[in-house]
Design a protein around this motif. Structure first.
Motif, PDB file in Angstrom:
ATOM      1  N   GLY A 139      33.586  48.753  49.551  1.00  0.00           N
ATOM      2  CA  GLY A 139      32.339  49.495  49.494  1.00  0.00           C
ATOM      3  C   GLY A 139      32.211  50.434  48.312  1.00  0.00           C
ATOM      4  N   LEU A 140      33.335  50.859  47.737  1.00  0.00           N
ATOM      5  CA  LEU A 140      33.300  51.754  46.580  1.00  0.00           C
ATOM      6  C   LEU A 140      33.416  50.998  45.257  1.00  0.00           C
ATOM      7  N   HIS A 141      33.856  49.758  45.343  1.00  0.00           N
ATOM      8  CA  HIS A 141      33.982  48.896  44.152  1.00  0.00           C
ATOM      9  C   HIS A 141      33.433  47.510  44.500  1.00  0.00           C
ATOM     10  N   PRO A 142      32.125  47.426  44.778  1.00  0.00           N
ATOM     11  CA  PRO A 142      31.559  46.163  45.283  1.00  0.00           C
ATOM     12  C   PRO A 142      31.540  45.034  44.262  1.00  0.00           C
ATOM     13  N   PHE A 143      31.863  45.344  43.035  1.00  0.00           N
ATOM     14  CA  PHE A 143      31.909  44.349  41.959  1.00  0.00           C
ATOM     15  C   PHE A 143      33.297  43.758  41.788  1.00  0.00           C
ATOM     16  N   GLN A 144      34.260  44.220  42.551  1.00  0.00           N
ATOM     17  CA  GLN A 144      35.659  43.894  42.275  1.00  0.00           C
ATOM     18  C   GLN A 144      36.256  42.981  43.334  1.00  0.00           C
ATOM     19  N   VAL A 145      37.089  42.039  42.886  1.00  0.00           N
ATOM     20  CA  VAL A 145      37.844  41.182  43.800  1.00  0.00           C
ATOM     21  C   VAL A 145      39.270  41.036  43.285  1.00  0.00           C
ATOM     22  N   ALA A 146      40.182  40.837  44.216  1.00  0.00           N
ATOM     23  CA  ALA A 146      41.569  40.511  43.900  1.00  0.00           C
ATOM     24  C   ALA A 146      41.850  39.176  44.573  1.00  0.00           C
ATOM     25  N   ILE A 147      42.106  38.153  43.774  1.00  0.00           N
ATOM     26  CA  ILE A 147      42.244  36.796  44.299  1.00  0.00           C
ATOM     27  C   ILE A 147      43.617  36.258  43.931  1.00  0.00           C
ATOM     28  N   ARG A 148      44.273  35.636  44.901  1.00  0.00           N
ATOM     29  CA  ARG A 148      45.513  34.909  44.630  1.00  0.00           C
ATOM     30  C   ARG A 148      45.246  33.415  44.806  1.00  0.00           C
ATOM     31  N   MET A 149      45.625  32.638  43.816  1.00  0.00           N
ATOM     32  CA  MET A 149      45.523  31.184  43.882  1.00  0.00           C
ATOM     33  C   MET A 149      46.943  30.631  43.746  1.00  0.00           C
ATOM     34  N   HIS A 150      47.461  30.108  44.832  1.00  0.00           N
ATOM     35  CA  HIS A 150      48.867  29.704  44.827  1.00  0.00           C
ATOM     36  C   HIS A 150      49.140  28.500  43.933  1.00  0.00           C
ATOM     37  N   ASP A 151      48.103  27.732  43.629  1.00  0.00           N
ATOM     38  CA  ASP A 151      48.302  26.547  42.797  1.00  0.00           C
ATOM     39  C   ASP A 151      47.744  26.720  41.394  1.00  0.00           C
ATOM     40  N   LEU A 152      47.232  27.931  41.080  1.00  0.00           N
ATOM     41  CA  LEU A 152      46.652  28.199  39.771  1.00  0.00           C
ATOM     42  C   LEU A 152      47.088  29.587  39.299  1.00  0.00           C
ATOM     43  N   TYR A 173      46.314  33.125  38.312  1.00  0.00           N
ATOM     44  CA  TYR A 173      45.175  33.864  38.853  1.00  0.00           C
ATOM     45  C   TYR A 173      45.053  35.294  38.325  1.00  0.00           C
ATOM     46  N   GLU A 174      46.008  35.771  37.553  1.00  0.00           N
ATOM     47  CA  GLU A 174      45.974  37.168  37.148  1.00  0.00           C
ATOM     48  C   GLU A 174      45.566  37.292  35.691  1.00  0.00           C
ATOM     49  N   PRO A 175      44.405  37.902  35.415  1.00  0.00           N
ATOM     50  CA  PRO A 175      43.952  38.067  34.038  1.00  0.00           C
ATOM     51  C   PRO A 175      44.727  39.180  33.339  1.00  0.00           C
ATOM     52  N   PRO A 176      44.591  39.306  32.028  1.00  0.00           N
ATOM     53  CA  PRO A 176      45.328  40.341  31.304  1.00  0.00           C
ATOM     54  C   PRO A 176      44.758  41.737  31.528  1.00  0.00           C
ATOM     55  N   LEU A 177      45.544  42.736  31.178  1.00  0.00           N
ATOM     56  CA  LEU A 177      45.201  44.161  31.184  1.00  0.00           C
ATOM     57  C   LEU A 177      45.131  44.757  32.580  1.00  0.00           C
ATOM     58  N   VAL A 178      44.280  44.242  33.456  1.00  0.00           N
ATOM     59  CA  VAL A 178      44.239  44.675  34.858  1.00  0.00           C
ATOM     60  C   VAL A 178      44.101  43.427  35.727  1.00  0.00           C
ATOM     61  N   GLY A 179      44.829  43.391  36.821  1.00  0.00           N
ATOM     62  CA  GLY A 179      44.873  42.184  37.644  1.00  0.00           C
ATOM     63  C   GLY A 179      43.760  42.083  38.661  1.00  0.00           C
ATOM     64  N   TYR A 180      42.557  42.477  38.283  1.00  0.00           N
ATOM     65  CA  TYR A 180      41.392  42.406  39.151  1.00  0.00           C
ATOM     66  C   TYR A 180      40.280  41.656  38.430  1.00  0.00           C
ATOM     67  N   HIS A 181      39.400  41.065  39.235  1.00  0.00           N
ATOM     68  CA  HIS A 181      38.277  40.314  38.683  1.00  0.00           C
ATOM     69  C   HIS A 181      36.973  41.026  39.008  1.00  0.00           C
ATOM     70  N   ASP A 182      36.056  41.013  38.062  1.00  0.00           N
ATOM     71  CA  ASP A 182      34.709  41.537  38.252  1.00  0.00           C
ATOM     72  C   ASP A 182      33.801  40.345  38.540  1.00  0.00           C
ATOM     73  N   VAL A 183      33.134  40.363  39.692  1.00  0.00           N
ATOM     74  CA  VAL A 183      32.320  39.202  40.073  1.00  0.00           C
ATOM     75  C   VAL A 183      31.227  38.931  39.043  1.00  0.00           C
ATOM     76  N   ARG A 184      30.781  39.958  38.345  1.00  0.00           N
ATOM     77  CA  ARG A 184      29.750  39.767  37.335  1.00  0.00           C
ATOM     78  C   ARG A 184      30.277  38.963  36.154  1.00  0.00           C
ATOM     79  N   LEU A 185      31.513  39.229  35.765  1.00  0.00           N
ATOM     80  CA  LEU A 185      32.119  38.468  34.671  1.00  0.00           C
ATOM     81  C   LEU A 185      32.452  37.047  35.112  1.00  0.00           C
ATOM     82  N   LEU A 186      32.956  36.928  36.355  1.00  0.00           N
ATOM     83  CA  LEU A 186      33.245  35.592  36.876  1.00  0.00           C
ATOM     84  C   LEU A 186      31.984  34.735  36.928  1.00  0.00           C
ATOM     85  N   ALA A 187      30.889  35.322  37.394  1.00  0.00           N
ATOM     86  CA  ALA A 187      29.626  34.578  37.467  1.00  0.00           C
ATOM     87  C   ALA A 187      29.151  34.188  36.070  1.00  0.00           C
ATOM     88  N   GLU A 188      29.305  35.085  35.127  1.00  0.00           N
ATOM     89  CA  GLU A 188      28.928  34.781  33.741  1.00  0.00           C
ATOM     90  C   GLU A 188      29.770  33.631  33.199  1.00  0.00           C
TER      91      GLU A 188
END
Length: 278
Positions: free
Chosen positions: A96-109, A111-126
């Motif tokens: 609720g305080l970071h509604p743009f943020q997700v932390a996803i683990r993909m066991h077969d891929l 999944y962790e981007p550089p610098l910070v290990g979180y994904h912004d749904v806006r960037l993912l959608a882009e």
């Protein structure tokens, strides 16, 4: 060095050490262990040996044979002395305080981007070719918060501690990121654990911010939605140093371009959340 008699053991992910800090005291010492997802076969063997002398166990819910090791909560409980209690605590996530943020683990891929290990749904959608809006209205933010609380409530059905009620009036002091609570959450959780163990519900204040090495941006539109007086900051803080959001954006978009399979899989998994952002 052998631990003193009467010690407890706390097991779980990155939240476990913070839980341990707030219940640890001279009268009730606890033993630090590695995060469960980092444990090796040797660590698992040592953990079971440690539990044989423990007076209690505090654990997040862990499935049997986690990572092909005997690290399940039930498996750990079986190594305790007869009569030693176990308190199971939920893994805490609140969006609720970071509604743009997700932390996803993909066991077969990867999944962790550089610098910070979180994904912004806006960037993912882009990156997926389906851009979404830059911010959400108040009702959408609250809908995402309600879903987080509902998920916590579902997890609590399989634990001994309630935490979902702590987010009735969300505050930024409660969450550094979507899955890194702050002292404002860990201290009441510690009180509840101590009560469940039959001890005085007086958690230990560590006297410093805990689980605070990464702090996500606080966006002004989220602050406004909650009627908060928190100061906005649009950059990340990593180990106390500012990390510009523009730098994270550039690095993550480049990483997504190199990992199209992840982008496709993440977009499929996040369909309900992305629908909130459409």
């Amino acid at each position: 060095m052998q631990p003193s008699a009467g010690y407890g053991v706390v097991v779980g992910n990155c939240q476990a050490e913070s839980v341990r800090l707030v219940i640890d005291s001279p009268e009730m010492p606890t033993i630090r262990t590695r995060a469960v997802h980092e444990m090796t076969a040797d660590d698992a063997r040592d953990l079971h040996e440690l539990l044989r002398g423990a007076s209690f166990l505090v654990s997040q819910p862990i499935r049997d044979d986690y990572h092909d090791l005997p690290l399940g909560t039930a498996q750990l409980r079986a190594s305790l002395p007869s009569g030693a209690p176990t308190v199971v605590v939920p893994v805490i996530r609140f969006a609720g305080l970071h509604p743009f943020q997700v932390a996803i683990r993909m066991h077969d891929l990867e999944y962790e981007p550089p610098l910070v290990g979180y994904h912004d749904v806006r960037l993912l959608a882009e990156a997926a070719g389906s851009p979404v809006r830059a911010r959400l209205p108040r009702e959408k933010i609250r809908a995402i918060a309600d879903e987080s609380v509902g998920e916590l409530a579902r997890r609590e059905q399989h634990t001994d501690i309630r935490v979902s009620d702590l987010f009735a009036s969300p505050r930024f002091a409660q969450m550094r990121t979507i899955n890194h609570p702050g002292n404002a959450v860990f201290l009441p959780v510690g009180e509840r654990i101590l009560r469940a163990l039959g001890r005085r519900p007086e958690p230990t204040d560590p006297g410093r911010p805990i689980l605070s090495s990464v702090r996500a941006p606080r966006e002004d539109w989220v602050i406004e939605a909650w009627g908060s007086d928190a100061a906005p900051h649009h950059d990340w803080l990593v180990n106390g140093d500012p990390l510009p959001a523009a730098q994270v954006r550039e690095a993550h978009l480049a990483w997504y371009a190199e990992h199209p399979a992840f982008v496709e899989a993440a977009a499929r998994r996040l369909v309900p959340l992305l629908a909130q952002w459409a």
